[in-house]
Scaffold this motif. Structure first.
Motif, PDB file in Angstrom:
ATOM      1  N   GLU A 146      -4.490   2.654  16.168  1.00 28.15           N
ATOM      2  CA  GLU A 146      -4.609   1.993  14.867  1.00 28.15           C
ATOM      3  C   GLU A 146      -3.750   2.722  13.829  1.00 28.15           C
ATOM      4  N   VAL A 147      -3.882   4.038  13.791  1.00 34.75           N
ATOM      5  CA  VAL A 147      -3.112   4.827  12.826  1.00 34.75           C
ATOM      6  C   VAL A 147      -1.615   4.738  13.127  1.00 34.75           C
ATOM      7  N   ILE A 148      -1.286   4.814  14.412  1.00 39.71           N
ATOM      8  CA  ILE A 148       0.126   4.759  14.795  1.00 39.71           C
ATOM      9  C   ILE A 148       0.715   3.390  14.439  1.00 39.71           C
ATOM     10  N   ARG A 149      -0.081   2.353  14.657  1.00 42.16           N
ATOM     11  CA  ARG A 149       0.392   1.010  14.265  1.00 42.16           C
ATOM     12  C   ARG A 149       0.667   0.971  12.762  1.00 42.16           C
ATOM     13  N   HIS A 150      -0.278   1.491  11.992  1.00 38.64           N
ATOM     14  CA  HIS A 150      -0.065   1.545  10.543  1.00 38.64           C
ATOM     15  C   HIS A 150       1.232   2.278  10.218  1.00 38.64           C
ATOM     16  N   HIS A 151       1.365   3.450  10.810  1.00 36.31           N
ATOM     17  CA  HIS A 151       2.522   4.280  10.505  1.00 36.31           C
ATOM     18  C   HIS A 151       3.827   3.552  10.795  1.00 36.31           C
ATOM     19  N   ARG A 152       3.917   2.961  11.957  1.00 36.63           N
ATOM     20  CA  ARG A 152       5.196   2.369  12.364  1.00 36.63           C
ATOM     21  C   ARG A 152       5.489   1.072  11.634  1.00 36.63           C
ATOM     22  N   LEU A 153       4.428   0.321  11.347  1.00 39.29           N
ATOM     23  CA  LEU A 153       4.652  -0.885  10.535  1.00 39.29           C
ATOM     24  C   LEU A 153       5.126  -0.475   9.138  1.00 39.29           C
ATOM     25  N   LEU A 154       4.487   0.548   8.599  1.00 39.27           N
ATOM     26  CA  LEU A 154       4.868   1.001   7.260  1.00 39.27           C
ATOM     27  C   LEU A 154       6.323   1.473   7.234  1.00 39.27           C
ATOM     28  N   GLU A 155       6.701   2.248   8.232  1.00 39.36           N
ATOM     29  CA  GLU A 155       8.088   2.722   8.265  1.00 39.36           C
ATOM     30  C   GLU A 155       9.053   1.533   8.279  1.00 39.36           C
ATOM     31  N   THR A 156       8.750   0.581   9.123  1.00 36.23           N
ATOM     32  CA  THR A 156       9.615  -0.592   9.234  1.00 36.23           C
ATOM     33  C   THR A 156       9.723  -1.293   7.895  1.00 36.23           C
ATOM     34  N   TRP A 157       8.577  -1.382   7.269  1.00 41.21           N
ATOM     35  CA  TRP A 157       8.509  -2.154   6.058  1.00 41.21           C
ATOM     36  C   TRP A 157       9.147  -1.428   4.874  1.00 41.21           C
ATOM     37  N   LEU A 158       8.999  -0.107   4.832  1.00 41.48           N
ATOM     38  CA  LEU A 158       9.635   0.664   3.757  1.00 41.48           C
ATOM     39  C   LEU A 158      11.157   0.530   3.859  1.00 41.48           C
ATOM     40  N   VAL A 159      11.646   0.529   5.093  1.00 39.12           N
ATOM     41  CA  VAL A 159      13.086   0.404   5.291  1.00 39.12           C
ATOM     42  C   VAL A 159      13.559  -0.994   4.909  1.00 39.12           C
ATOM     43  N   GLN A 160      12.815  -1.984   5.368  1.00 38.78           N
ATOM     44  CA  GLN A 160      13.299  -3.351   5.169  1.00 38.78           C
ATOM     45  C   GLN A 160      13.121  -3.868   3.749  1.00 38.78           C
ATOM     46  N   THR A 161      12.057  -3.454   3.065  1.00 38.07           N
ATOM     47  CA  THR A 161      11.836  -4.078   1.763  1.00 38.07           C
ATOM     48  C   THR A 161      12.101  -3.154   0.581  1.00 38.07           C
ATOM     49  N   LEU A 162      12.129  -1.837   0.819  1.00 38.91           N
ATOM     50  CA  LEU A 162      12.348  -0.962  -0.331  1.00 38.91           C
ATOM     51  C   LEU A 162      13.605  -0.114  -0.193  1.00 38.91           C
ATOM     52  N   GLY A 163      14.387  -0.404   0.843  1.00 40.76           N
ATOM     53  CA  GLY A 163      15.663   0.285   0.956  1.00 40.76           C
ATOM     54  C   GLY A 163      15.584   1.751   1.327  1.00 40.76           C
ATOM     55  N   TYR A 164      14.453   2.178   1.873  1.00 39.69           N
ATOM     56  CA  TYR A 164      14.394   3.539   2.392  1.00 39.69           C
ATOM     57  C   TYR A 164      15.347   3.644   3.580  1.00 39.69           C
ATOM     58  N   ARG A 222      10.941   3.147  -6.816  1.00 35.19           N
ATOM     59  CA  ARG A 222      11.501   2.016  -6.073  1.00 35.19           C
ATOM     60  C   ARG A 222      10.802   0.707  -6.384  1.00 35.19           C
ATOM     61  N   ILE A 223       9.458   0.725  -6.435  1.00 33.25           N
ATOM     62  CA  ILE A 223       8.805  -0.554  -6.708  1.00 33.25           C
ATOM     63  C   ILE A 223       8.996  -0.961  -8.162  1.00 33.25           C
ATOM     64  N   ALA A 224       9.013   0.025  -9.068  1.00 27.43           N
ATOM     65  CA  ALA A 224       9.241  -0.313 -10.474  1.00 27.43           C
ATOM     66  C   ALA A 224      10.596  -1.010 -10.608  1.00 27.43           C
ATOM     67  N   ALA A 225      11.605  -0.441  -9.961  1.00 29.36           N
ATOM     68  CA  ALA A 225      12.945  -1.028 -10.037  1.00 29.36           C
ATOM     69  C   ALA A 225      12.967  -2.411  -9.386  1.00 29.36           C
ATOM     70  N   ALA A 226      12.331  -2.520  -8.190  1.00 27.84           N
ATOM     71  CA  ALA A 226      12.327  -3.806  -7.481  1.00 27.84           C
ATOM     72  C   ALA A 226      11.661  -4.892  -8.306  1.00 27.84           C
ATOM     73  N   LEU A 227      10.692  -4.490  -9.131  1.00 30.33           N
ATOM     74  CA  LEU A 227       9.966  -5.472  -9.947  1.00 30.33           C
ATOM     75  C   LEU A 227      10.632  -5.684 -11.296  1.00 30.33           C
ATOM     76  N   GLY A 228      11.694  -4.936 -11.568  1.00 29.24           N
ATOM     77  CA  GLY A 228      12.352  -5.056 -12.866  1.00 29.24           C
ATOM     78  C   GLY A 228      11.589  -4.377 -13.983  1.00 29.24           C
ATOM     79  N   ASN A 229      10.974  -3.209 -13.663  1.00 30.74           N
ATOM     80  CA  ASN A 229      10.212  -2.466 -14.673  1.00 30.74           C
ATOM     81  C   ASN A 229       9.280  -3.348 -15.500  1.00 30.74           C
ATOM     82  N   PRO A 230       8.287  -3.897 -14.847  1.00 30.08           N
ATOM     83  CA  PRO A 230       7.380  -4.817 -15.539  1.00 30.08           C
ATOM     84  C   PRO A 230       6.581  -4.107 -16.625  1.00 30.08           C
ATOM     85  N   VAL A 231       6.168  -4.859 -17.626  1.00 29.49           N
ATOM     86  CA  VAL A 231       5.418  -4.300 -18.745  1.00 29.49           C
ATOM     87  C   VAL A 231       3.921  -4.479 -18.548  1.00 29.49           C
ATOM     88  N   ARG A 232       3.557  -5.562 -17.889  1.00 32.96           N
ATOM     89  CA  ARG A 232       2.125  -5.816 -17.629  1.00 32.96           C
ATOM     90  C   ARG A 232       1.890  -6.110 -16.158  1.00 32.96           C
TER      91      ARG A 232
END
Lengths: 220, 220
Positions: free
Chosen positions: A77-95, B118-128
DNA sequence: AAATATTTTTAGTCTAAGCTAAATTTTATT
DNA sequence: AATAAAATTTAGCTTAGACTAAAAATATTT
């Protein structure tokens, strides 16, 4: 005395899973080193984890620890969380793949099952994380891995990089410099039988010679 | 004895910030209720927080607690995390405004400053955030709020809903049913001087009559 | 102003999770 | 097989953060 899996316990289970993956129990010292705590602390925790009901680990004095079925579920369960999070941080937040580990290590303990489902769905239920590690499925089974280490290839053989083992950012950046990232096509141009070095053609990068310290950590 | 702000301490600071926002110190009992712990536990924690250096709270026996400058900074940091997370859960993972609170409460303590940026930037520095609560700025100042409660409007007056106070999911869903969400245009069609009820036209929803329990929690 | 009620604090306990130092067990080396 | 080295465990201590029960302080009501 059940069901409260603290962050600390989750960390122990994750490391025991990893260290006992080869069939041999995880030793006290290895766990202590991985977890950054004193060996005596590990002994204490292993005793607790083997006495709770249901037991999470199987532990016999001086013989290290393995996980019970319940312990393994919790670890997956923890490993699933970890690996999904890594994938997601890379894909959606540009890590980048060398940055995600620490962040995922903290987040993995606090996200809800709902959150897990949402990111898994948003990512299209990925099978591997950015390092190529397999992500346990939603029903908590670990897919089996049919890769083999780059070190096992010989002159003339080729393959696609599937997975890179290790979390050290500097190591990962070095591999990236060589092009040795998941998805890369690798051709073995030469094998040195004395030091085990391989001369590799990686995609269209300049050829490089890499030692066992690297080829044992890269899987194709 | 400084700089280690545990999750528990962060929760205390956040609640003290909230309870002392009106200028009066946060009382032991109120804090205990908000935090779900015994009053005696609060006393113990307030003593600790006022004795660390730098002190995080100002505390005199039997007179409740307020935050020091350092305590307020720490509180604003957590509140910024919380509100950015709520905004982001709604915008990127399809959470609804009544679902985000719990998840944000757990995540707020573990995200890095990098993640925050990163999330602040992705959201455009929201105020509320999704409830309309103001998000502390990156340099940890709380913007000042020029809204007033819907309850203060009278027949013929109108406004745009800016903020809704309260985290109870059922309450939030009720408001949503009435259309009373941030951004809604509200016209007061009638005011009842005895019970304080307002008859409202909210956007193009059917007119509704709402009591003080609601109009004191909605700000325009 | 006294009596009662409420709020807050003190005192003493408990658990999780770590630590060190010393003792023991297992493994490796002569 | 005996000894040395390494790994592990025990014993006892520490801290954070909770708890309960009793005492004390403050606030409210008569």
């Amino acid at each position: 005395m059940s069901e409260i899996l603290t962050q600390s316990i989750q960390d122990y289970l994750k490391q025991i899973y990893d260290l006992s993956a080869d069939g041999t129990p995880a030793s006290t010292n290895d766990l202590a080193a991985r977890l950054g705590v004193a060996p005596a602390s590990v002994t204490g925790m292993l005793q607790r984890l083997s006495n709770v009901s249901p037991a999470l680990v199987v532990y016999k004095k001086h013989q290290g620890a393995t996980l019970t079925v319940e312990g393994e579920r919790a670890a997956l369960e923890v490993i699933r969380h970890h690996r999904l999070l890594e994938t997601w941080l890379v894909q959606t937040l540009g890590y980048t793949w060398d940055e995600v580990h620490e962040e995922a290590c903290r987040l993995e303990h606090v996200i809800s099952e709902d959150f897990e489902r949402r990111i898994a769905a948003a990512l299209g239920n990925p099978v591997r994380d950015p390092h190529g590690d397999l992500i346990p499925t939603a029903d908590l089974t670990m897919p089996n891995d049919d890769t083999r280490p780059l070190a096992s290839l010989r002159t003339g053989e080729a393959g696609t990089v599937k997975r890179v083992h290790g979390a050290d950012p500097a190591f990962l950046r070095h591999l990236q410099g060589l092009g040795l990232v998941p998805g890369a096509q690798v051709h073995v141009q030469a094998y040195s039988e004395f030091d085990g070095n391989l001369t590799l053609q990686v995609d269209s990068h300049p050829a490089c010679v890499v030692g066992l310290a690297i080829t044992k950590q890269v899987f194709v």
